[in-house]
Design a protein around this motif. Structure first.
Motif, PDB file in Angstrom:
ATOM      1  N   ILE A  30      48.744  43.096  30.442  1.00  0.00           N
ATOM      2  CA  ILE A  30      47.581  42.892  29.455  1.00  0.00           C
ATOM      3  C   ILE A  30      46.641  41.780  30.128  1.00  0.00           C
ATOM      4  CG2 ILE A  30      47.203  42.003  27.042  1.00  0.00           C
ATOM      5  CD1 ILE A  30      49.773  43.502  26.104  1.00  0.00           C
ATOM      6  N   VAL A  31      47.229  40.949  30.558  1.00  0.00           N
ATOM      7  CA  VAL A  31      46.179  39.797  30.962  1.00  0.00           C
ATOM      8  C   VAL A  31      45.394  40.236  32.069  1.00  0.00           C
ATOM      9  CG1 VAL A  31      46.045  37.501  32.021  1.00  0.00           C
ATOM     10  CG2 VAL A  31      47.716  38.029  30.012  1.00  0.00           C
ATOM     11  N   GLU A  32      46.039  41.156  32.963  1.00  0.00           N
ATOM     12  CA  GLU A  32      45.386  41.618  34.243  1.00  0.00           C
ATOM     13  C   GLU A  32      44.151  42.361  33.675  1.00  0.00           C
ATOM     14  OE1 GLU A  32      46.136  44.438  37.756  1.00  0.00           O
ATOM     15  OE2 GLU A  32      47.865  43.542  37.017  1.00  0.00           O
ATOM     16  N   SER A  33      44.479  43.269  32.563  1.00  0.00           N
ATOM     17  CA  SER A  33      43.527  44.040  32.139  1.00  0.00           C
ATOM     18  C   SER A  33      42.361  43.222  31.513  1.00  0.00           C
ATOM     19  CB  SER A  33      44.016  45.117  31.041  1.00  0.00           C
ATOM     20  OG  SER A  33      42.987  45.938  30.775  1.00  0.00           O
ATOM     21  N   SER A  36      40.333  41.515  34.480  1.00  0.00           N
ATOM     22  CA  SER A  36      39.230  42.311  35.143  1.00  0.00           C
ATOM     23  C   SER A  36      38.627  43.073  34.352  1.00  0.00           C
ATOM     24  CB  SER A  36      40.485  43.337  35.985  1.00  0.00           C
ATOM     25  OG  SER A  36      41.322  44.232  35.050  1.00  0.00           O
ATOM     26  N   ASP A  37      38.945  43.703  33.268  1.00  0.00           N
ATOM     27  CA  ASP A  37      38.117  44.517  32.197  1.00  0.00           C
ATOM     28  C   ASP A  37      37.203  43.688  31.551  1.00  0.00           C
ATOM     29  OD1 ASP A  37      39.207  46.604  33.773  1.00  0.00           O
ATOM     30  OD2 ASP A  37      40.720  46.852  32.222  1.00  0.00           O
ATOM     31  N   ILE A  38      37.517  42.603  31.046  1.00  0.00           N
ATOM     32  CA  ILE A  38      36.367  41.859  30.153  1.00  0.00           C
ATOM     33  C   ILE A  38      35.904  40.751  30.737  1.00  0.00           C
ATOM     34  CG2 ILE A  38      36.391  40.543  27.922  1.00  0.00           C
ATOM     35  CD1 ILE A  38      37.912  43.089  26.943  1.00  0.00           C
ATOM     36  N   PHE A  39      36.697  39.667  31.152  1.00  0.00           N
ATOM     37  CA  PHE A  39      36.255  38.337  31.490  1.00  0.00           C
ATOM     38  C   PHE A  39      35.404  38.501  32.948  1.00  0.00           C
ATOM     39  CE2 PHE A  39      39.876  36.302  29.030  1.00  0.00           C
ATOM     40  CZ  PHE A  39      39.078  35.887  28.137  1.00  0.00           C
ATOM     41  N   MET A  40      35.952  39.229  33.984  1.00  0.00           N
ATOM     42  CA  MET A  40      35.471  39.210  35.233  1.00  0.00           C
ATOM     43  C   MET A  40      33.898  39.814  35.337  1.00  0.00           C
ATOM     44  SD  MET A  40      37.157  37.235  36.842  1.00  0.00           S
ATOM     45  CE  MET A  40      36.534  37.293  38.603  1.00  0.00           C
ATOM     46  N   PRO A  41      33.965  40.834  34.378  1.00  0.00           N
ATOM     47  CA  PRO A  41      32.594  41.453  34.363  1.00  0.00           C
ATOM     48  C   PRO A  41      31.488  40.578  34.016  1.00  0.00           C
ATOM     49  CG  PRO A  41      34.139  43.107  33.938  1.00  0.00           C
ATOM     50  CD  PRO A  41      34.754  41.779  33.905  1.00  0.00           C
ATOM     51  N   ILE A  42      31.844  39.737  32.722  1.00  0.00           N
ATOM     52  CA  ILE A  42      31.072  38.533  32.202  1.00  0.00           C
ATOM     53  C   ILE A  42      30.886  37.519  33.396  1.00  0.00           C
ATOM     54  CG2 ILE A  42      30.904  36.828  30.581  1.00  0.00           C
ATOM     55  CD1 ILE A  42      32.609  38.920  28.646  1.00  0.00           C
ATOM     56  N   GLY A  81      37.504  36.702  46.511  1.00  0.00           N
ATOM     57  CA  GLY A  81      37.099  37.264  45.559  1.00  0.00           C
ATOM     58  C   GLY A  81      38.436  37.814  44.639  1.00  0.00           C
ATOM     59  N   ASN A  82      39.322  38.493  45.267  1.00  0.00           N
ATOM     60  CA  ASN A  82      40.767  38.896  44.747  1.00  0.00           C
ATOM     61  C   ASN A  82      41.408  37.679  44.384  1.00  0.00           C
ATOM     62  OD1 ASN A  82      42.595  40.591  44.127  1.00  0.00           O
ATOM     63  ND2 ASN A  82      43.614  40.538  45.933  1.00  0.00           N
ATOM     64  N   PHE A  83      41.486  36.541  45.447  1.00  0.00           N
ATOM     65  CA  PHE A  83      42.240  35.215  44.880  1.00  0.00           C
ATOM     66  C   PHE A  83      41.404  34.493  43.646  1.00  0.00           C
ATOM     67  CE2 PHE A  83      42.465  30.785  45.402  1.00  0.00           C
ATOM     68  CZ  PHE A  83      43.985  30.390  45.456  1.00  0.00           C
ATOM     69  N   LEU A  84      40.282  34.637  43.256  1.00  0.00           N
ATOM     70  CA  LEU A  84      39.746  33.991  42.421  1.00  0.00           C
ATOM     71  C   LEU A  84      40.133  34.700  41.349  1.00  0.00           C
ATOM     72  CD1 LEU A  84      37.706  32.010  41.521  1.00  0.00           C
ATOM     73  CD2 LEU A  84      35.717  33.447  41.742  1.00  0.00           C
ATOM     74  N   THR A  85      39.880  36.034  41.240  1.00  0.00           N
ATOM     75  CA  THR A  85      40.526  36.714  40.085  1.00  0.00           C
ATOM     76  C   THR A  85      42.033  36.555  39.819  1.00  0.00           C
ATOM     77  OG1 THR A  85      39.078  38.653  40.749  1.00  0.00           O
ATOM     78  CG2 THR A  85      40.798  39.186  39.257  1.00  0.00           C
ATOM     79  N   ILE A  86      42.991  36.571  40.706  1.00  0.00           N
ATOM     80  CA  ILE A  86      44.146  36.027  40.401  1.00  0.00           C
ATOM     81  C   ILE A  86      44.339  34.890  40.017  1.00  0.00           C
ATOM     82  CG2 ILE A  86      46.393  35.807  41.488  1.00  0.00           C
ATOM     83  CD1 ILE A  86      45.944  38.290  43.222  1.00  0.00           C
ATOM     84  N   THR A  87      43.513  33.833  40.216  1.00  0.00           N
ATOM     85  CA  THR A  87      43.647  32.426  39.929  1.00  0.00           C
ATOM     86  C   THR A  87      43.064  32.146  38.521  1.00  0.00           C
ATOM     87  OG1 THR A  87      43.312  31.436  42.185  1.00  0.00           O
ATOM     88  CG2 THR A  87      42.729  30.157  40.228  1.00  0.00           C
ATOM     89  N   ILE A  88      42.105  32.900  37.960  1.00  0.00           N
ATOM     90  CA  ILE A  88      41.539  33.216  36.718  1.00  0.00           C
ATOM     91  C   ILE A  88      42.596  33.795  35.756  1.00  0.00           C
ATOM     92  CG2 ILE A  88      40.167  34.090  35.280  1.00  0.00           C
ATOM     93  CD1 ILE A  88      38.250  33.663  37.191  1.00  0.00           C
ATOM     94  N   ASN A  89      43.540  34.736  36.208  1.00  0.00           N
ATOM     95  CA  ASN A  89      44.785  35.613  35.560  1.00  0.00           C
ATOM     96  C   ASN A  89      45.717  34.307  35.369  1.00  0.00           C
ATOM     97  OD1 ASN A  89      43.555  37.927  35.517  1.00  0.00           O
ATOM     98  ND2 ASN A  89      45.000  38.628  37.164  1.00  0.00           N
ATOM     99  N   PHE A  90      45.961  33.381  36.361  1.00  0.00           N
ATOM    100  CA  PHE A  90      47.039  32.575  35.972  1.00  0.00           C
ATOM    101  C   PHE A  90      46.752  31.511  34.900  1.00  0.00           C
ATOM    102  CE2 PHE A  90      48.262  28.050  37.091  1.00  0.00           C
ATOM    103  CZ  PHE A  90      49.529  28.291  36.949  1.00  0.00           C
TER     104      PHE A  90
END
Length: 142
Positions: A30-33, A36-42, A81-90
């Motif tokens: 759920i958090v990954e979605s 990746s689907d809400i926060f990262m596009p913004i 960029g992938n690392f940044l996404t995973i860090t934001i997930n965390f």
């Protein structure tokens, strides 16, 4: 040995842990979605409309691709960029867990602050205590 394993596996802590792992995996999706689907596009729109998942640096001169998937086929890449996404997930998961634990601690504090009231005695015990007290004081009941 089988009996010991059965006792171990059926202890409450092991079952609770298993349920926690399963719920944690589902919550992680759920958090990954959410990220990746809400926060990262913004965030991507704020920084120029780019997708963070395609931010990378080729570690060799042979890497000339424009997407991360193609670049990985050409050679070694540093996919920050992938690392940044995973860090934001965390960070999102850590913040949500912080809020949950904060709420649980507040509930515990409220429970501890409540005065411990004695359980009410049954009617027959209360009446017998009253009779005992009256007999001890030498009075009769009005």
């Amino acid at each position: 040995m089988i009996q010991e394993f059965k006792e171990f596996a059926m202890k409450g802590n092991v079952v609770d842990l298993a349920v926690g792992v399963i719920i944690g995996a589902a919550f992680g999706k759920i958090v990954e979605s959410l990220v990746s689907d809400i926060f990262m596009p913004i965030v991507g729109a704020v920084v120029g409309g780019l997708d963070f998942s395609n931010y990378f640096v080729g570690l060799s001169s042979a890497v000339t691709a424009n997407s991360l998937a193609d670049a990985r086929k050409e050679g070694a890449v540093l996919a920050y960029g992938n690392f940044l996404t995973i860090t934001i997930n965390f960070l999102i998961v850590a913040f949500i867990l912080f809020l949950v634990i904060r709420g649980v601690n507040r509930l515990k504090r409220r429970e501890e602050a409540k005065p411990a009231s004695a359980p009410e005695k049954p009617e027959d015990v209360r009446l017998l205590s009253e009779i005992r007290d009256l007999l001890a004081s030498g009075q009769t009941r009005p």
